[in-house]
Design a protein around this motif. Sequence first.
Motif, PDB file in Angstrom:
ATOM      1  N   TYR A  24      31.898 154.002  83.996  1.00 52.35           N
ATOM      2  CA  TYR A  24      32.601 152.751  83.713  1.00 52.35           C
ATOM      3  C   TYR A  24      33.521 152.362  84.857  1.00 52.35           C
ATOM      4  CZ  TYR A  24      31.250 153.398  78.793  1.00 52.35           C
ATOM      5  OH  TYR A  24      30.549 153.551  77.632  1.00 52.35           O
ATOM      6  N   CYS A  25      33.788 151.057  84.927  1.00 52.35           N
ATOM      7  CA  CYS A  25      34.752 150.528  85.901  1.00 52.35           C
ATOM      8  C   CYS A  25      36.129 151.128  85.630  1.00 52.35           C
ATOM      9  CB  CYS A  25      34.809 149.010  85.749  1.00 52.35           C
ATOM     10  SG  CYS A  25      36.193 148.222  86.568  1.00 52.35           S
ATOM     11  N   SER A  26      36.794 151.629  86.668  1.00 48.42           N
ATOM     12  CA  SER A  26      38.150 152.172  86.539  1.00 48.42           C
ATOM     13  C   SER A  26      39.080 151.442  87.498  1.00 48.42           C
ATOM     14  CB  SER A  26      38.135 153.667  86.868  1.00 48.42           C
ATOM     15  OG  SER A  26      39.451 154.163  86.913  1.00 48.42           O
ATOM     16  N   GLN A  27      39.929 150.569  86.952  1.00 51.35           N
ATOM     17  CA  GLN A  27      40.790 149.712  87.759  1.00 51.35           C
ATOM     18  C   GLN A  27      41.935 150.492  88.392  1.00 51.35           C
ATOM     19  OE1 GLN A  27      39.079 147.110  88.403  1.00 51.35           O
ATOM     20  NE2 GLN A  27      40.698 145.669  87.906  1.00 51.35           N
ATOM     21  N   PRO A  28      42.326 150.129  89.631  1.00 57.07           N
ATOM     22  CA  PRO A  28      43.507 150.775  90.229  1.00 57.07           C
ATOM     23  C   PRO A  28      44.762 150.506  89.387  1.00 57.07           C
ATOM     24  CG  PRO A  28      42.445 149.228  91.773  1.00 57.07           C
ATOM     25  CD  PRO A  28      41.770 149.060  90.450  1.00 57.07           C
ATOM     26  N   LEU A 157      28.698 141.571  88.754  1.00 56.95           N
ATOM     27  CA  LEU A 157      29.327 140.388  88.140  1.00 56.95           C
ATOM     28  C   LEU A 157      30.715 140.728  87.610  1.00 56.95           C
ATOM     29  CD1 LEU A 157      26.307 138.993  86.069  1.00 56.95           C
ATOM     30  CD2 LEU A 157      27.302 137.971  88.125  1.00 56.95           C
ATOM     31  N   HIS A 158      30.843 141.921  87.016  1.00 60.51           N
ATOM     32  CA  HIS A 158      32.096 142.384  86.409  1.00 60.51           C
ATOM     33  C   HIS A 158      33.194 142.523  87.478  1.00 60.51           C
ATOM     34  CE1 HIS A 158      34.316 145.187  83.531  1.00 60.51           C
ATOM     35  NE2 HIS A 158      34.827 145.593  84.691  1.00 60.51           N
ATOM     36  N   GLU A 159      32.870 143.187  88.597  1.00 59.49           N
ATOM     37  CA  GLU A 159      33.902 143.397  89.615  1.00 59.49           C
ATOM     38  C   GLU A 159      34.319 142.071  90.253  1.00 59.49           C
ATOM     39  OE1 GLU A 159      35.302 146.053  89.308  1.00 59.49           O
ATOM     40  OE2 GLU A 159      33.749 147.313  88.427  1.00 59.49           O
ATOM     41  N   ILE A 160      33.370 141.165  90.433  1.00 63.97           N
ATOM     42  CA  ILE A 160      33.732 139.843  90.962  1.00 63.97           C
ATOM     43  C   ILE A 160      34.578 139.093  89.923  1.00 63.97           C
ATOM     44  CG2 ILE A 160      32.829 137.609  91.734  1.00 63.97           C
ATOM     45  CD1 ILE A 160      30.394 139.263  92.849  1.00 63.97           C
ATOM     46  N   GLY A 161      34.289 139.312  88.637  1.00 62.78           N
ATOM     47  CA  GLY A 161      35.131 138.754  87.567  1.00 62.78           C
ATOM     48  C   GLY A 161      36.582 139.196  87.736  1.00 62.78           C
ATOM     49  N   HIS A 162      36.798 140.479  88.055  1.00 63.82           N
ATOM     50  CA  HIS A 162      38.171 140.949  88.329  1.00 63.82           C
ATOM     51  C   HIS A 162      38.755 140.194  89.521  1.00 63.82           C
ATOM     52  CE1 HIS A 162      38.467 144.166  85.459  1.00 63.82           C
ATOM     53  NE2 HIS A 162      37.556 144.943  86.015  1.00 63.82           N
ATOM     54  N   THR A 163      37.964 140.053  90.579  1.00 66.09           N
ATOM     55  CA  THR A 163      38.461 139.373  91.790  1.00 66.09           C
ATOM     56  C   THR A 163      38.852 137.926  91.470  1.00 66.09           C
ATOM     57  OG1 THR A 163      37.246 140.811  93.292  1.00 66.09           O
ATOM     58  CG2 THR A 163      37.790 138.636  94.122  1.00 66.09           C
ATOM     59  N   GLU A 167      40.552 140.169  83.337  1.00 70.62           N
ATOM     60  CA  GLU A 167      40.881 141.548  82.957  1.00 70.62           C
ATOM     61  C   GLU A 167      39.784 142.064  82.021  1.00 70.62           C
ATOM     62  OE1 GLU A 167      43.473 143.112  84.128  1.00 70.62           O
ATOM     63  OE2 GLU A 167      45.037 141.642  84.586  1.00 70.62           O
ATOM     64  N   HIS A 168      39.926 143.340  81.623  1.00 66.28           N
ATOM     65  CA  HIS A 168      38.939 143.926  80.693  1.00 66.28           C
ATOM     66  C   HIS A 168      39.055 143.297  79.311  1.00 66.28           C
ATOM     67  CE1 HIS A 168      38.598 147.702  83.330  1.00 66.28           C
ATOM     68  NE2 HIS A 168      37.620 146.860  83.583  1.00 66.28           N
ATOM     69  N   GLU A 169      37.920 142.928  78.763  1.00 65.07           N
ATOM     70  CA  GLU A 169      37.927 142.211  77.492  1.00 65.07           C
ATOM     71  C   GLU A 169      38.329 143.108  76.323  1.00 65.07           C
ATOM     72  OE1 GLU A 169      37.904 139.098  77.292  1.00 65.07           O
ATOM     73  OE2 GLU A 169      37.619 138.800  75.141  1.00 65.07           O
ATOM     74  N   GLU A 225      33.485 143.166  79.218  1.00 67.78           N
ATOM     75  CA  GLU A 225      33.542 144.128  78.106  1.00 67.78           C
ATOM     76  C   GLU A 225      32.686 145.337  78.466  1.00 67.78           C
ATOM     77  OE1 GLU A 225      35.149 144.172  74.778  1.00 67.78           O
ATOM     78  OE2 GLU A 225      34.475 146.123  75.465  1.00 67.78           O
ATOM     79  N   TYR A 226      33.127 146.533  78.087  1.00 64.46           N
ATOM     80  CA  TYR A 226      32.293 147.719  78.269  1.00 64.46           C
ATOM     81  C   TYR A 226      31.384 147.856  77.056  1.00 64.46           C
ATOM     82  CZ  TYR A 226      35.873 149.730  81.498  1.00 64.46           C
ATOM     83  OH  TYR A 226      36.744 149.990  82.496  1.00 64.46           O
ATOM     84  N   SER A 227      30.302 148.606  77.252  1.00 63.14           N
ATOM     85  CA  SER A 227      29.577 149.057  76.069  1.00 63.14           C
ATOM     86  C   SER A 227      30.277 150.337  75.602  1.00 63.14           C
ATOM     87  CB  SER A 227      28.122 149.336  76.413  1.00 63.14           C
ATOM     88  OG  SER A 227      28.047 150.380  77.355  1.00 63.14           O
TER      89      SER A 227
HETATM   90 ZN   LIG Z   1      36.543 146.505  85.237  1.00 61.61          ZN
END
Ligand SMILES: [Zn+2]
Length: 369
Positions: A24-28, A157-163, A167-169, A225-227
């Motif tokens: 999963y994506c792990s944000q700084p 798409l998700h990481e560009i969404g952060h850019t 935020e995480h849904e 959103e994550y699964s």
């Molecule tokens: Zn993320």
Amino acid sequence: MSTTTSKRPAARQGKASARPIPMYCSQPLQTARQFDSAVAAGRARAILASEKKWVNGTSIRYYCFKRGDAVPAAWQGSAADLAAVDKAFDAWAQLGIGIGFQRVDAAEDAAVRIGFSPQDGSWSYVGRDVLGIRDPLQRTMNFGWSLATAYGADTALHEIGHTLGLEHEHQNPHAGITWNREAVIAYFKGPPNNWDDAQIEWNILRKIPAGQVKGTTWDPDSVMEYSFDAGLIEAPAKYQAGVSPKGGLSYADKSWVVESYPGVRAPATLQLKVGLSQLLKLKAGETRNFEFVPTRTRTYQIATFGTSDTVLVLFEVTPEGNLQIGGNDDSGTDLNARVAIRLTRGRRYLVGVRLYYADAVMETSLMAW
Ligand SMILES: [Zn+2]
């Protein structure tokens, strides 16, 4: 073998899911912004609600680290990685938004710098926070796994969404999720994610303040959103069996980005003339662009007036897109946003202003002199 499986109690069968645990994506981790005590809570909330968003009209330049760059070999992407990143930026751009994306050939020309290290997981800084990472040899985004699968394409798409500022849904407080904390901690501490407590708190358990999320309802199909496997969510009951976003950008993802960064629907650009102030007539969170064509080459002052919190960004209009050449964010201070910069006669510039907060809507103006 299937006979044995079918005799297991339902609860145990859920835990013995055949699906391997995804990464999963792990944000700084970031520290929360602190405001001066003179800044009232409502004003602080208004600033936080849009401080990470770009000013409409921005052309975001991105760079993908590749072979030959002075960065660790693990960060360097292949031609296929670069093509997958281009495709994902293009999917967002296709929505007709007021933000452009351009891949550049030098890391120092880019605000967004992308690595592909499999050791570092997938992450991106959120919105204008990327501007805080100035070293051209540092990343603002990393992809920790292949982008060649459907999951990888969604990760891009998700990481560009952060850019872009999303935020995480699942951290949207409107989701009303009650986690099974022990199960969540055990799940994310284990392989392949191997997160520590702080990462789990920051990326899963922490609720993001209501003003800083996408909408007023939860969007379980969001690309943000994550699964989640069964057993991690206690409530709402419907999601005890897990969450499975359908993949790609959801309707709410698309409407958020179009509303935040209006493209073709944006009002006509207004003209800024030397010495004539223009009323901004903006509501909190809105942006407006003014065109400025200097008649002399000299240093100009461009500033907002009035009791307001604004971010002011100056672009030069070039054939490659709008190049950001100056900017100032006065939010949370008693000062006004002001830029002093040498501009060239006959060139086209855009002055973008986003209003975070104002005491009175009609009392903030913009002037160049
Ligand atoms: Zn993320």
